[in-house]
Design a protein around this motif. Structure first.
Motif, PDB file in Angstrom:
ATOM      1  N   ARG A 202       1.360  -7.849  -5.579  1.00 17.80           N
ATOM      2  CA  ARG A 202       2.405  -7.597  -4.476  1.00 17.80           C
ATOM      3  C   ARG A 202       3.123  -6.274  -4.205  1.00 17.80           C
ATOM      4  O   ARG A 202       3.260  -5.915  -3.216  1.00 17.80           O
TER       5      ARG A 202
ATOM      6  N   THR B 281       0.259  -4.233  -2.300  1.00 19.85           N
ATOM      7  CA  THR B 281       0.411  -4.714  -0.991  1.00 19.85           C
ATOM      8  C   THR B 281       1.587  -4.058  -0.125  1.00 19.85           C
ATOM      9  O   THR B 281       1.584  -4.224   1.062  1.00 19.85           O
TER      10      THR B 281
ATOM     11  N   TYR C 104      -1.868   5.186  -1.158  1.00 21.34           N
ATOM     12  CA  TYR C 104      -2.911   4.883  -0.571  1.00 21.34           C
ATOM     13  C   TYR C 104      -3.668   6.018   0.344  1.00 21.34           C
ATOM     14  O   TYR C 104      -3.192   6.727   1.075  1.00 21.34           O
TER      15      TYR C 104
ATOM     16  N   VAL D  54       5.112  -2.576   3.819  1.00 23.94           N
ATOM     17  CA  VAL D  54       3.832  -3.408   3.734  1.00 23.94           C
ATOM     18  C   VAL D  54       2.664  -2.380   3.999  1.00 23.94           C
ATOM     19  O   VAL D  54       2.743  -1.640   5.216  1.00 23.94           O
ATOM     20  N   ASN D  55       1.461  -2.422   3.346  1.00 24.58           N
ATOM     21  CA  ASN D  55       0.318  -1.409   3.766  1.00 24.58           C
ATOM     22  C   ASN D  55      -0.430  -2.156   4.884  1.00 24.58           C
ATOM     23  O   ASN D  55      -1.005  -3.099   4.729  1.00 24.58           O
TER      24      ASN D  55
ATOM     25  N   ALA E  11      -4.062  -3.303   4.420  1.00 29.15           N
ATOM     26  CA  ALA E  11      -4.428  -4.481   3.475  1.00 29.15           C
ATOM     27  C   ALA E  11      -3.987  -5.779   3.865  1.00 29.15           C
ATOM     28  O   ALA E  11      -2.918  -5.866   4.519  1.00 29.15           O
ATOM     29  N   THR E  12      -4.743  -6.711   3.495  1.00 30.06           N
ATOM     30  CA  THR E  12      -4.327  -8.151   3.725  1.00 30.06           C
ATOM     31  C   THR E  12      -4.530  -9.009   2.251  1.00 30.06           C
ATOM     32  O   THR E  12      -5.121  -8.489   1.535  1.00 30.06           O
ATOM     33  N   ILE E  13      -3.840 -10.176   2.315  1.00 24.68           N
ATOM     34  CA  ILE E  13      -4.016 -10.917   1.257  1.00 24.68           C
ATOM     35  C   ILE E  13      -4.627 -12.249   1.390  1.00 24.68           C
ATOM     36  O   ILE E  13      -4.349 -12.830   2.515  1.00 24.68           O
TER      37      ILE E  13
ATOM     38  N   PRO F  90      -9.104  -5.377   7.341  1.00 30.01           N
ATOM     39  CA  PRO F  90      -8.400  -4.772   6.556  1.00 30.01           C
ATOM     40  C   PRO F  90      -9.362  -3.858   5.418  1.00 30.01           C
ATOM     41  O   PRO F  90     -10.769  -4.025   5.219  1.00 30.01           O
TER      42      PRO F  90
ATOM     43  N   CYS G 144      -7.305  -8.019  -0.381  1.00 30.15           N
ATOM     44  CA  CYS G 144      -6.670  -8.670  -1.901  1.00 30.15           C
ATOM     45  C   CYS G 144      -6.592 -10.194  -1.962  1.00 30.15           C
ATOM     46  O   CYS G 144      -6.375 -10.785  -1.285  1.00 30.15           O
TER      47      CYS G 144
ATOM     48  N   GLU H 125       5.054 -14.543   2.768  1.00 30.18           N
ATOM     49  CA  GLU H 125       4.375 -13.260   2.261  1.00 30.18           C
ATOM     50  C   GLU H 125       3.338 -13.097   3.306  1.00 30.18           C
ATOM     51  O   GLU H 125       2.823 -11.979   3.682  1.00 30.18           O
TER      52      GLU H 125
ATOM     53  N   THR I 124       2.528  -9.656   5.324  1.00 26.22           N
ATOM     54  CA  THR I 124       1.235  -8.975   5.238  1.00 26.22           C
ATOM     55  C   THR I 124       0.528  -9.018   6.563  1.00 26.22           C
ATOM     56  O   THR I 124      -0.186  -8.199   6.980  1.00 26.22           O
TER      57      THR I 124
END
Lengths: 457, 608
Positions: free
Chosen positions: A59, A62, A74, A82-83, A86-88, A161, A165, B167, B171
């Motif tokens: 976390r 990201t 980065y 928030v980057n 990037a995604t999660i 992305p 992640c 989240e 994100t």
């Protein structure tokens, strides 16, 4: 399949990242001075037992969470917020249950201002890629776990992305779906069909990490920190039965299980004393007996932890916790990824139910946390104290939730051993009759040197 | 509905057990004193004599009167929604604001709304034309009966949105609008709709009182259904009463069938559980709408494009910021994700503020609100205290006796309600066929506001000995038994089938089954129901203990009567004192009795 080219310049750098919560006496360190770098073309796995702060680190990477100290670079630039690259993919999928599969993917595009006309074909195409064509208008609740996670992947990939992640993406799935999805992800990644430059996966499944990643970063807890890194140079597709594969898995198991330390170090210090209070692992006592019986049947009363996990069909995290408990009680010893029954453990495995309780009782009374509790109870009127009283003190040692869990575990073990009794109505912890005079002896020989200062301020 | 509510109360109960009275509460009580005081100061300037418009009793006016009443309700409801969204946002996303906003909301729930009416009415009529003032006062009064539970529901939803969804929305860089639209509102939808149903029921209750009100020489009236019913009662016109009641029932049933049922059926898609429900809510009207081609065409051609256009405009106007995106300013509470070391420090919904860097608009609004409230409370508290010291000891005595008598009446009403609702509720909750048969009847009966029936009761009882006492208890009963009944039905329905089988296998007798299985499972629901019912009963005492009827004024001993009497005579210091006393009584009973009881019960009788 080829492993992708890795570049010299790191895509992402984690520099001296520390994450702490609370302050003063109640400061707890979740991640301590983590340093990691990820290069383009790499698939990195972050591996560790639960509670080692690996999800927290993800976390922070990201940008969902701000680290207490240290920074994230980065492409050489310091990350703020928030980057966007990037995604999660989440363990619990994190799909909006009220949106259809396609809408779930589209939302990610909509947020980036992609107009409706372009969104729909893009979403359909991605769902096609992950093999969900035909399910566009379904709601997540109509899908199986594996298919839900495919939506999670499609949504993450929709925003193209650079850094993908994965937060334990397969651990909420059944074994077969998880296996299928792992293969499909590897296929997408290595075929270059997706514009992703690097993948970072958090996992507590050692085999999974070795199966998929180019490099494994091992973390440990108390406080969470990076303890080892290991490149995995095996060619894809990897053979889980191959000698090299098994060797790597075994080595990582060894790293995670650690070595049994001399008793003083192993059990830590009592609450309120200087030094680290070793938290009791949260396990069912039946599991402990099960492990010991299994070892008792094994040749030489010894087993490879990794093979044991496979034989018992439990995940590594669970087995490591049970092992830790057995180690704490002196029933097994761990060295180089192997677990061996001690003579006492052998006696336990062969004993009757009542005799087991007796062994268990003698052993737990050597643990500082029990010594501490018994001393307090002996000194108190009627040999009883309120639950809240213990909780207050433990809260100085552990975060609130963990303090409660520790007290639960302590009472649970104490009840099994018939050392402690607990009355739920009055919320009072009592010393079992017959133990009233015994506390003083157990209090002898306290150590106060303990290693590692708590808090790591 | 019952469940959500219990969870909510459980959360309070837990927090209350640790610290029954906080600094926030003190500020809140002082603030309310201030509000009343300020209103009273304004009220002094109100016109001395007011003659309202004539209320016609001809059935022909009923459609118009109904339309007026519904409009008032609707305006108040819109106001409640707007209030709910803003207040909930501030309370959920700003820790400091929450410290005051939450106790404030809690106390506001216990405030006897009716004693606010004269204050609101008179202060408004001092600065606005009379007709506008009365309209506005009615809307504000209805608003105060609708807003609080909605706000709690919204706040509760905002703080329980799963961390991963938050989240994900961070994100994937959803902006505030997309978050509201795709995450927060859908997540809260079911709870908001259920609470809207409850709010409308509460609104009808007070509408009856708000449309016709006498303060000293000032007779305020508004054309509407409530005024019609009151007028019919005052002039003893039986047929008009029947017409009025029939219209009211028709409107309530119509709204239920054409608005609430369809909304509930529609909102089933917003449930968070990842499983299909066995019997989702259904609505014939909703099904009809869904199969209508015209509706589908309108949706495709009009609603959808308009929606899309609006979304696109908003996203264009406030695009996600590439350098430093909203650092999950809405990431709010994040309990126990993976590491036990994370939780640290404090507990509660506002622990571990990870994203304190960027203050959102809601957060700023919350802070401003907070400062304003505190400043006002300090000034007003002093002024109000000065006013209170002017009250003679004799009146304080009357207030004390009044509180005691009203307490007894509330207790009696609760006891009677429990006597019949427990068996009936258990019967409905455990028997599907009975539920299908009785549920709609119960719902209609429950939706008729007790205040509308009160005149009928008075007609029957007023001339007997102790008639007003009986009528007062009956009014409290009518207003509050339904909360209990619905909670008991929910509780009985939640008894696991396995346990029911077990008690049959063990051949437990009827009494044993009740003692060992049914009553223990009902306890948390009974307490939840009693808290709401008790609060409602205290509130109803203002109408119940003091009634003007067929030209005469009847009064009995009670705090409600003191408030009503102070209102009628324009004795503002007494009004302030008695209102604050009632608030204090309700808040204390809730905190020191019900919630502790609930915390105990929830721990012991939880079904897990």
């Amino acid at each position: 399949m080829e492993t992708r080219e890795t570049s010299k310049e790191p895509l992402l750098e984690v520099k001296h990242v520390t994450q702490a919560y609370g302050r003063g006496d109640r400061r707890f360190v979740a991640v301590k001075d983590a340093n990691i770098s990820i290069h383009e073309g790499e698939f990195v796995a972050l591996l560790g037992p639960s509670g080692c702060g690996k999800s927290t680190l993800l976390r922070i990477i990201t940008g969902l969470q701000q680290a207490t100290a240290g920074q994230i670079l980065y492409r050489g630039e310091r990350l703020r917020g928030v980057n966007p690259h990037a995604t999660i993919v989440f363990q619990t999928f994190a799909l909006f249950p009220w949106l259809t599969v396609q809408e779930n993917v589209e939302v990610a595009l909509q947020a980036r201002g992609v107009p409706a006309k372009l969104r729909a074909p893009r979403a359909v195409e991605l769902l096609d890629t992950v093999g969900l064509d035909g399910f566009e208008s379904a709601y997540p609740r109509e899908l199986s776990g594996g298919m839900r996670q495919k939506v999670g992947f499609a949504r993450a990939l929709a925003v193209e992305p650079e850094l993908l992640c994965l937060d334990e993406p397969f651990s909420a799935l059944d074994v077969l779906s998880a296996e299928a999805l792992r293969g499909e992800l590897l296929e997408l990644w290595s075929s270059g069909k997706i514009p992703t430059r690097a993948i970072l996966m958090v996992s507590h499944n050692i085999e999974e990490a070795v199966f998929m990643a180019d490099r494994v970063i091992v973390m440990d807890k108390g406080p969470g920190r990076v303890t080892a890194e290991m490149p995995i140079l095996l060619q894809h597709p990897r053979d889980r039965k191959s000698y090299e594969f098994l060797g790597i898995v075994d080595r990582i198991y060894g790293l995670l299980a650690g070595e049994t330390q001399p008793e003083k170090v192993e059990v830590g210090t009592a609450p309120g004393e200087p030094g680290l209070t070793h938290p009791l692992p949260t396990i069912a006592i039946n599991d402990l007996a099960g492990l010991l019986e299994r070892l008792d049947e094994a040749p030489g009363n010894r087993a490879d932890i990794f093979r044991l996990a496979g034989d018992l069909g439990v995940d590594s995290d669970h087995l490591l916790r049970v092992t830790e408990a057995a180690e704490l009680l002196g029933l097994v010893a761990v060295a180089a990824g192997d677990i061996t029954l001690t003579p006492l453990g052998q006696t336990f495995a062969d004993a009757s139910i009542l005799a087991r309780k007796e062994i268990f009782a003698t052993r737990i009374r050597r643990l500082p946390i029990f010594r501490w509790a018994i001393d307090l109870l002996v000194a108190s009127e009627d040999h009883q104290l309120r639950w809240d009283f213990f909780l207050r003190i433990l809260e100085l040692e552990f975060p609130v939730d963990e303090a409660e869990r520790q007290l639960d575990t302590m009472v649970n073990w104490g009840r099994y051993a018939e050392v402690l009794a607990y009355d739920d109505d009055t919320e009072v912890v009592r010393l079992e009759a017959g133990l009233a005079g015994a506390g003083g002896a157990a209090g002898a020989g306290r150590n106060s040197e303990g290693k590692g200062a708590k808090g790591e301020a | 509905m019952g469940l959500r509510f219990s969870e909510r109360v459980f959360a309070w109960a837990r927090s209350m057990r640790e610290r029954p009275f906080s600094r926030g509460d003190v500020v809140v009580l002082a603030g309310i004193g201030t509000l009343i005081y300020a209103g009273i100061r304004l009220a002094v300037g109100a016109p001395a004599v007011v003659q309202g418009p004539q209320i016609s009793l001809s059935p022909a006016v009923l459609p118009w009167y109904t339309a007026y009443s519904v409009r008032r309700m609707f305006l108040a409801y819109l106001l409640s929604l707007a209030f709910t969204l803003l207040y909930g946002y501030a309370a959920a996303y700003n820790r400091r604001a929450a410290a005051v906003l939450l106790p404030l909301l809690d106390v506001l729930q216990s405030v006897p709304i009716l004693s606010f009416l004269p204050v609101v009415l008179l202060s408004l009529s001092a600065i606005l034309p009379e007709r506008t003032a009365v309209e506005l006062a009615a809307v504000i009064l209805i608003f105060t009966s609708q807003a609080w539970n909605l706000t709690f529901a919204w706040y509760q939803s905002l703080t329980t949105i799963p961390v991963e969804l938050r989240e994900a929305s961070s994100t994937f860089r959803l902006n505030t609008w997309l978050r509201l639209n795709h995450m927060e509102l859908p997540f809260a939808a079911i709870s908001l709709i259920w609470n809207s149903v409850m709010s409308w029921a509460g609104g009808w209750f007070f509408l009856m009182a708000a449309e016709m009100f006498t303060v000293g020489q000032r007779d305020f009236r508004l054309p509407g259904l409530g005024a019609y019913l009151q007028q019919a009662a005052v002039s003893g016109d039986g047929p008009a009463l029947v017409w009025g009641l029939a219209t009211l029932v028709l409107v309530i049933v119509g709204l239920d069938q054409l608005v609430w049922r369809p909304l509930l059926a529609w909102s089933d898609r917003f449930k968070v559980e990842m499983t299909e429900a066995d019997d989702p809510p259904t609505s014939w009207f909703y099904n009809a709408l869904q199969s209508s081609r015209l509706v589908a065409w309108l949706g495709r051609r009009l609603v959808h494009p308009a929606y899309e256009w609006f979304d696109a405009r908003v996203i264009q106007r406030w695009p996600p910021d590439d350098k430093g995106v909203s650092r999950g300013e809405a990431a709010g509470p994040r309990p126990d994700v993976e590491s036990w070391r994370q939780a640290g420090g404090e507990s509660g919904p506002h622990s571990a503020p990870r994203h304190a860097h960027r203050r959102s608009a809601a957060s700023l609004a919350g802070s401003v609100l907070l400062v304003t409230i505190v400043a006002m409370a300090v000034y007003g508290g002093i002024q109000a205290a000065a006013m209170l010291t002017a009250i003679p000891a004799r009146q304080w005595g009357a207030i004390l006796v009044g509180v005691l008598f009203t307490f007894l009446r509330v207790a009696a009403a609760l006891a009677i309600a429990l006597l019949w609702t427990v068996p009936v509720g258990v019967a409905i909750g455990t028997n599907r066929r009975l539920a299908i048969l009785l549920q709609p009847l119960v719902q209609i009966a429950a939706s008729v506001p007790a205040t509308a029936l009160f005149p009928v009761l008075l007609l029957a009882l007023a001339n007997r000995r102790g008639g007003l006492d009986a009528a007062a208890i009956l009014l409290m009963l009518m207003g509050t038994q339904w909360y209990l009944l619905f909670n008991i039905i929910a509780g009985a329905a939640s008894i696991p089938q396995d346990l029911k089988y077990t008690s049959r296998l063990l051949q437990l007798g009827r009494w044993q089954t009740w003692r060992r299985l049914i009553l223990p499972s009902l306890v948390p629901y009974l307490i939840t129901g009693s808290i709401t019912a008790g609060g409602g009963a205290w509130n109803a005492s203002i109408v119940a203990e003091h009634a003007s009827f067929a030209g005469q004024v009847r009064s009995t001993i009670g705090i409600g009567a003191v408030i009503a009497d102070a209102t009628a005579r324009g004795d503002y210091p007494l009004l302030l004192a008695s209102t604050l006393s009632m608030i204090l009584a309700v808040v204390l009973i809730n905190r020191f009795f019900w919630r502790r009881l609930y915390a105990e019960a929830a721990e012991r009788y939880r079904m897990e």
